[in-house]
Structure formats: C-alpha cells, structure tokens
Design an enzyme around this catalytic site. Structure first.
Site, PDB file in Angstrom:
ATOM      1  N   CYS A   1      39.841  32.901  39.124  1.00  0.00           N
ATOM      2  CA  CYS A   1      39.159  34.129  38.712  1.00  0.00           C
ATOM      3  C   CYS A   1      38.253  33.976  37.492  1.00  0.00           C
ATOM      4  O   CYS A   1      37.149  34.544  37.480  1.00  0.00           O
ATOM      5  CB  CYS A   1      40.154  35.269  38.533  1.00  0.00           C
ATOM      6  SG  CYS A   1      41.723  34.844  37.800  1.00  0.00           S
TER       7      CYS A   1
ATOM      8  N   ARG B   1      49.334  24.035  39.337  1.00  0.00           N
ATOM      9  CA  ARG B   1      50.390  24.714  38.586  1.00  0.00           C
ATOM     10  C   ARG B   1      51.458  23.684  38.205  1.00  0.00           C
ATOM     11  O   ARG B   1      51.882  22.874  39.035  1.00  0.00           O
ATOM     12  CB  ARG B   1      51.032  25.823  39.425  1.00  0.00           C
ATOM     13  CG  ARG B   1      50.026  26.825  40.002  1.00  0.00           C
ATOM     14  CD  ARG B   1      49.643  27.900  39.039  1.00  0.00           C
ATOM     15  NE  ARG B   1      48.597  28.770  39.576  1.00  0.00           N
ATOM     16  CZ  ARG B   1      48.824  29.859  40.325  1.00  0.00           C
ATOM     17  NH1 ARG B   1      50.071  30.187  40.629  1.00  0.00           N
ATOM     18  NH2 ARG B   1      47.820  30.598  40.754  1.00  0.00           N
TER      19      ARG B   1
ATOM     20  N   GLN C   1      43.751  28.104  47.152  1.00  0.00           N
ATOM     21  CA  GLN C   1      43.806  29.551  47.363  1.00  0.00           C
ATOM     22  C   GLN C   1      42.555  30.012  48.093  1.00  0.00           C
ATOM     23  O   GLN C   1      41.447  29.603  47.746  1.00  0.00           O
ATOM     24  CB  GLN C   1      43.906  30.283  46.019  1.00  0.00           C
ATOM     25  CG  GLN C   1      45.252  30.152  45.337  1.00  0.00           C
ATOM     26  CD  GLN C   1      45.319  31.013  44.090  1.00  0.00           C
ATOM     27  OE1 GLN C   1      44.466  30.935  43.228  1.00  0.00           O
ATOM     28  NE2 GLN C   1      46.340  31.842  44.001  1.00  0.00           N
TER      29      GLN C   1
ATOM     30  N   ASP D   1      40.706  32.479  47.742  1.00  0.00           N
ATOM     31  CA  ASP D   1      40.532  33.502  46.718  1.00  0.00           C
ATOM     32  C   ASP D   1      39.279  34.324  46.965  1.00  0.00           C
ATOM     33  O   ASP D   1      38.226  33.773  47.306  1.00  0.00           O
ATOM     34  CB  ASP D   1      40.395  32.826  45.350  1.00  0.00           C
ATOM     35  CG  ASP D   1      41.538  33.161  44.426  1.00  0.00           C
ATOM     36  OD1 ASP D   1      42.312  34.073  44.752  1.00  0.00           O
ATOM     37  OD2 ASP D   1      41.653  32.502  43.379  1.00  0.00           O
TER      38      ASP D   1
ATOM     39  N   HIS E   1      37.176  37.617  44.884  1.00  0.00           N
ATOM     40  CA  HIS E   1      37.121  38.565  43.777  1.00  0.00           C
ATOM     41  C   HIS E   1      35.967  39.517  44.041  1.00  0.00           C
ATOM     42  O   HIS E   1      34.840  39.091  44.300  1.00  0.00           O
ATOM     43  CB  HIS E   1      36.961  37.844  42.442  1.00  0.00           C
ATOM     44  CG  HIS E   1      38.165  37.028  42.100  1.00  0.00           C
ATOM     45  ND1 HIS E   1      38.249  35.671  42.368  1.00  0.00           N
ATOM     46  CD2 HIS E   1      39.350  37.380  41.552  1.00  0.00           C
ATOM     47  CE1 HIS E   1      39.428  35.224  41.984  1.00  0.00           C
ATOM     48  NE2 HIS E   1      40.119  36.236  41.498  1.00  0.00           N
TER      49      HIS E   1
ATOM     50  N   LYS F   1      48.812  47.287  42.204  1.00  0.00           N
ATOM     51  CA  LYS F   1      48.440  46.365  43.272  1.00  0.00           C
ATOM     52  C   LYS F   1      49.169  46.744  44.550  1.00  0.00           C
ATOM     53  O   LYS F   1      50.173  47.466  44.531  1.00  0.00           O
ATOM     54  CB  LYS F   1      48.769  44.925  42.903  1.00  0.00           C
ATOM     55  CG  LYS F   1      50.261  44.629  42.794  1.00  0.00           C
ATOM     56  CD  LYS F   1      50.530  43.131  42.633  1.00  0.00           C
ATOM     57  CE  LYS F   1      52.034  42.875  42.512  1.00  0.00           C
ATOM     58  NZ  LYS F   1      52.354  41.430  42.530  1.00  0.00           N
TER      59      LYS F   1
ATOM     60  N   HIS G   1      41.244  41.458  42.636  1.00  0.00           N
ATOM     61  CA  HIS G   1      41.688  40.128  43.054  1.00  0.00           C
ATOM     62  C   HIS G   1      42.253  40.261  44.465  1.00  0.00           C
ATOM     63  O   HIS G   1      43.098  41.130  44.715  1.00  0.00           O
ATOM     64  CB  HIS G   1      42.798  39.598  42.144  1.00  0.00           C
ATOM     65  CG  HIS G   1      42.427  39.506  40.696  1.00  0.00           C
ATOM     66  ND1 HIS G   1      42.115  38.321  40.085  1.00  0.00           N
ATOM     67  CD2 HIS G   1      42.337  40.465  39.742  1.00  0.00           C
ATOM     68  CE1 HIS G   1      41.851  38.543  38.812  1.00  0.00           C
ATOM     69  NE2 HIS G   1      41.986  39.830  38.573  1.00  0.00           N
TER      70      HIS G   1
END
Length: 648
Positions: free
Chosen positions: A333, A362, A380, A382, A384, A467, A513
């Site tokens: 992000c 991670r 991911q 991902d 946004h 969320k 997100h």
C-alpha cells in the site's frame, strides 16, 4: 445463560429485572463453555498425575481447546493415554465447577506455587495487550474486572479437589462434558506467544456436544489429512520448500506454475475489464517510507531486519557518506500511495483503482510457518482504490460483487460476511464520529445488499476504519477467510493525499484496501485442498493425456494431441515403455481430467475413447466432437470427474 447480554454460570442469581437467555451446549457459546470446561479437566488430570506441573492457560479455540504446562519432562503419546483415562474418571465423578471471587492478594496466596498464574494476576486490567502477548488468550484467566477462581468440588464430600484462576463461565459439573471429547496432539508453545519467554508443553483436545459430532469432526480431520496441500503438492509435483533457499520460501514447479499462471491471468483479465489498472513496485524501500506509513512503528517485529546500503568511504576507509537502511516490503500500500501522489489529482480521476500482484515479505516465526498458508514470502493480489467520500458505498458495492463473482469462477459458492466495527471505547479509535457512522453504514448497506449472511463484530475494526471480511466454506465444511474490504482514511492523512473537488477545494480521498485472494499462495492451497488436487479442467496442469493401446497407434493418437494443442489445450502423449494399465493408473493418480485412449477400432473409425478420473469411459467419440467437448469444458470452467459431467 446470558444475563443482560453477558455469559454467566447457571448458578448466578438473577432478578425479575434481568434479561435472561438460555445458552444451549451445541450453540457457539455453549461449545466454548464446554471446551473451556474440558480444558480445566485436562489441567486437573495433568496435576493429578504430575503434581509438579505448572499451569499456563487453557482457552477454547476453534473446534477444541488446549492447555499449556511447564513440566520437567516433555509429554509423550503414552502420556496422553494416561491423561485420557484420568480425564474420563474426573468427568464421571460429576465434580461441580464453583465460582469464587478473590482479591489480588488472596489469589496470589492461593496460587503461590503457580508462577504463570501470578504473572497473569499482575497483568489484570491489561490482559492481552502487553509485550509478548501473542493471542489474547490470557483473557480467559483475568480481565479488567474482578478476579475469580473456580473450584472443582467433589459432589459427595463437598471437598475442593482442584482449582484454577479463571473468568469462566463453566458447565455446572464435569459430567456434562459427556463422551464427545478426545485428546488430539502435543505441541510446544512459548509462554504468551513470545520467543523471549519459556517454552511450554501444549496439549490440544476437542470437545463436542455428542459422540456423533465428535466422530463427524474426526472424519473431517481424516479427510483434511488426505487433502493436505503440502502432501498433494509433493504427490502432484506442484511446489516445494528447498532448505537451501530457507524456511517459508516456496518454489513453484512447472505443473504448479501452470495453475498459478491460469489463476493470475484470469484474475488480470477480470480486473482490467472492471476498470483496474495494473502497476508494479519494487520489493525493497528506504526506511523513511515505512516510517511515514507507520509500519516500522506498529509492525516492526513482523518485518525482516534492515539492509544497510549506500555507505561511501574514502581511500583510508573513513565514512564519507552514511549508509541508509532499506527494508523488504511487508505490504504494497505505501508504494501505491506514492503512485497516486506523483501528480495532482482531480475528482475526475477518481475512483482510481490500482492493482498489483506484489510479492511481500513477513518475518514469521518458524513455528508459525505452515506450507503455503503461512509463509515468509508471498504474493498479494493487492488492490487499492482511491475514492471521494460520496463514492465509498458505490465502490464498496462493486468490490463485493466483483469478489464474489471472481471466487465463483474458481468454483467456490458458500459465502458469508463479517462487518468489523468500532465499539464504545473512544480512546481506541481515530477519526470523527461522523466518519465512523458514515463509513460503517456504507459497508453495512453493501453487505446487506449482497444477500449474504452478515455478522456484525463490534470492537473488531482497525483503529482507523471499518472493514468487511468475506469467508467461504470449502468442500469438507471448513471456513476460510479470503477477501477483505478495508476503509482507510488514515494513510491518506499520513501521506497528505489530496484531490481537487468540483468546487475547486482541496479534499482528502478515502483509500480502500482490497485483497481478493488474500495471497496467491494461500488461495492456491485452499483450492488444492477444496478439490483434493483434482482441479477443474481449466486449472488442471495437464488437461489431456493420450494413451495408445500399443506403439503402432502412437502416430494416430499423437496427431490428435497436436490438434488439441493447436486449440490451446494442455495435452501430452504418453510414449513411455509402461504397460497401458500402468499408464492409466499413473495419470489417474495425477488427477488428469481426460485420458484419451486409442486402438485399432478408434483408428479405423477416426474416433477416440475417453477415460475419466472416476474410471468411467465413453468410447468411440468422433475426433471433432471430442475436441469440442474438451474445449467447452475448459471455456465453461467446468469440473469434470465422471463421464456424465461431460456427456450427460
């Protein structure tokens, strides 16, 4: 029972003014109480056999319970047999669980020989929030209110035969645990989840309302073991974790790579059609970025250590330019934010939908790693979205619809939603009441409009916004959390993001997100277990394999295989020296959807015979018809296991 909304023991005194609801033993709350009571019986059995054992904590968890112990010698499978026998004796004796309120000093005096309990007493009021608190399970022992001890009382003599620090509630007596319980396995765990603390011995168990439910659970576990993606990954030659690379870092073999490629390409096509733009960002960044995003403040333990670069020295070795710390990115992000911030934005640019298959890293503890579902490096999918406040509900609706539609493409159908909201503890949250009301109501409207089951979760929101989490159920009934839609006004504030609105004023966008798969690795593992390795035709690494009855039919069948390849089918011809029956067994084990067999009858009639995963067959199918059926199964993303799946 639940009294005025709080779970209480049945022995609790109530008044006519109280609101009282029954809690049945087969309800979620009832099962937690049953399992927590069984954990106490386990701890009593351990200290009956080994009085020197020191007690950790024993919470209910999904489908069962555990209890941690500090013992001189590790438990063994033989230990479990003895504990099973002692637990059965305690359960049959019908000991009563009796709640007793104590002061801190009284608790310390009674539990003077239990060092871990003494530590928890010292944490009262902050359970689950201290350093090294990995999971908040200590809240089963102490909380912000009064301290309580539960005595296990012999019903015949009235004597307290064992006791434990606990908030409760519990069953009225041990006999109610019944016979739907079992001890499951042994493990090791650091006290309070921190590797800085002592390592304790953990015993896992399970408990259900009836013996039949226990057996059904054990059957699900057996089925899950057969479907374990780590086992299937080896058997089907899909991926591995070479020691030479490191723990939690996977490599994808050619066949696994085919499945992953199909997943990613299908998702990419769907995203582009839905108005997303793909971006690419580096794997590493200066620390300043993660300081501004606050990851290095709140998430440092989950990030890999820094890499120092850019230092310069003169010929004498003196530093002329200080080095700079770089970090492997744990999230995408912040980099997507910098893409947004690269130039001025207008309301006409919004919503801006950025997507990336971005690999992140991670620093997971080695004991937490688990195949592809918990790794140190993963990708991911991902996205946004940068939206104006008045676009929030419409965009969130599109996201939920898109996510559900996409997951259905992969054969998942059973979904439910959880809405994580703030609660009344005002010091936990940032942002105005107006923002929280608006954004929470927007997500609630989105969730309700989906028609899916919705569970509201007060107090479970991120500190900056609500969320929605989407959960799915797989083929054997397990629930997986997949997609998340997170409203975030915090990072736009931290990075001073703006857009020029219709009135010419600079305003702050809201960031959404959105992870669809979560991580590609984890989603692949879920699909692999859901299908037990037998993917739908469009995802299968090898879709068709040709098996000639004898070598003389290799040219005939080889031409058909080449024809299929020309139509984009992943087809192979088995020309090995194995006998035909062994070839059939091999490719059935490899879960190939279609085996095409050809002999003299097929060559003479310009046909081919199908054999399916379950052993059923369809003989004498014209070549053009065979190609059309195979292409249709791929294009329609069908699961084909039997003859009727293709020809019915």
């Amino acid at each position: 029972m639940r009294v005025n909304g709080e779970l209480k023991d049945l022995a609790t005194t109530v008044t006519d003014d109280d609101s009282v609801e029954p809690v049945t033993i087969d309800s979620p709350d009832g099962l937690n109480i049953l399992r927590h009571s069984a954990a106490h019986v386990l701890a009593q059995a351990v200290q009956t056999i080994n009085p020197e054992a020191k007690l950790g904590i024993g919470p209910p968890v999904t489908d069962g319970f555990y209890y941690d112990f500090d013992v001189a010698e590790a438990f063994t499978p033989e230990s479990l047999k003895a504990l099973d026998k002692e637990m059965a004796r305690i359960i049959r004796s019908g000991q009563r669980f009796v709640r007793r309120v104590v002061t801190d000093d009284e608790a310390r005096a009674e539990l003077a020989t239990e060092p871990y309990k003494l530590e928890l007493i010292g944490l009262k009021g902050a359970a689950g929030h201290g350093e090294g608190s990995g999971d908040d399970h200590e809240s089963v022992e102490v909380g912000a209110g009064e301290l309580t001890i539960y005595d296990n009382v012999d019903p015949k003599t009235g004597e307290t035969v064992w006791k434990d620090l606990c908030r409760g509630p519990h069953l009225p007596n041990t006999r109610m645990i019944g016979n739907g319980w079992a001890l499951m396995r042994l493990a090791a765990a650091y006290w309070r989840g921190s590797e800085k603390n002592p390592q304790l011995q953990r015993i896992y168990g399970t408990a259900w309302a009836t013996k039949d439910e226990l057996r059904a659970y054990q059957h699900r576990l057996e089925e899950a073991a057969k479907r374990d993606h780590r086992k299937l990954g080896r058997e089907l030659d899909l991926f591995s974790f070479p020691d030479e690379i490191g723990s939690g870092l996977s490599v994808w073999h050619p066949r696994g790579g085919v499945v992953r490629m199909e997943m990613e390409q299908h998702a990419r096509r769907r995203h582009i059609a839905d108005g997303y733009t793909y971006v690419y960002t580096p794997h590493i960044s200066k620390e300043d970025l993660f300081l501004q995003s606050n990851h290095l403040v709140t998430y440092k333990e989950g990030m890999f250590p820094p890499i120092t670069m850019d230092e310069e020295r003169d010929d004498d070795g003196n530093i002329t330019k200080q080095g700079q710390d770089y970090y492997l990115k744990p999230m995408n992000c912040p980099m997507h934010i910098l893409i947004y911030k690269e130039r001025g934005r207008s309301y006409r640019d919004l919503p801006m939908r950025l997507a990336e298959n971005g690999t992140v890293y991670r620093n997971e503890l080695s004991g937490a790693l688990h195949g592809l579902t918990r790794v140190r490096g993963f990708t991911q999918d991902d996205s946004h979205l940068f939206v104006t406040p008045d676009q929030l509900e419409e965009e969130a609706t599109k996201v939920i619809d898109f996510v559900i539609s996409m997951l259905r493409d992969f054969g998942l159908e059973d979904f439910e939603l959880e809405l994580s909201m703030r609660d009344d503890e005002s010091d936990k949250w940032i942002g105005s009441e107006e923002f929280w009301d608006y954004s929470t109501n927007a997500l609630r409207n989105v969730a309700r409009a989906s028609g899916l089951k919705l569970t509201e979760m007060p107090g479970e929101a991120a500190f900056y916004g609500p969320k929605i989490d989407l959960k799915t159920r797989d083929a054997i009934g397990r629930t997986w959390q997949l997609s998340t839609v997170q409203v975030d006004p915090n990072l736009p504030e931290r990075f001073d993001l703006e857009f020029t609105d219709r009135d010419g004023q600079k305003k702050r966008p809201i960031m959404i997100h959105r992870a669809l798969f979560g991580s590609i690795e984890r989603f692949f593992a879920i699909l692999l277990e859901h299908y037990a390795g037998a993917f739908p035709v469009w995802l299968a690494p090898v879709q068709v394999v040709g098996i000639p009855v004898a070598d003389e039919y290799v040219p005939y069948l080889g031409a058909i295989i080449e024809l299929l390849r020309g139509y984009g089918v992943r087809a192979e011809l088995d020309t090995s020296d194995d006998r035909m029956q062994k070839k059939i067994r091999t490719h059935t084990t490899q879960k190939v959807p279609f085996q095409l067999i050809a002999g003299e009858h097929d060559r003479a009639g310009e046909t081919v015979s199908f054999r399916f995963r379950d052993g059923t067959q369809e003989n004498g199918v014209a070549i053009d018809e065979a190609v059309a059926h195979i292409r249709a199964a791929i294009d329609e993303r069908r699961q084909v296991t039997t003859r009727d799946d293709l020809f019915a």
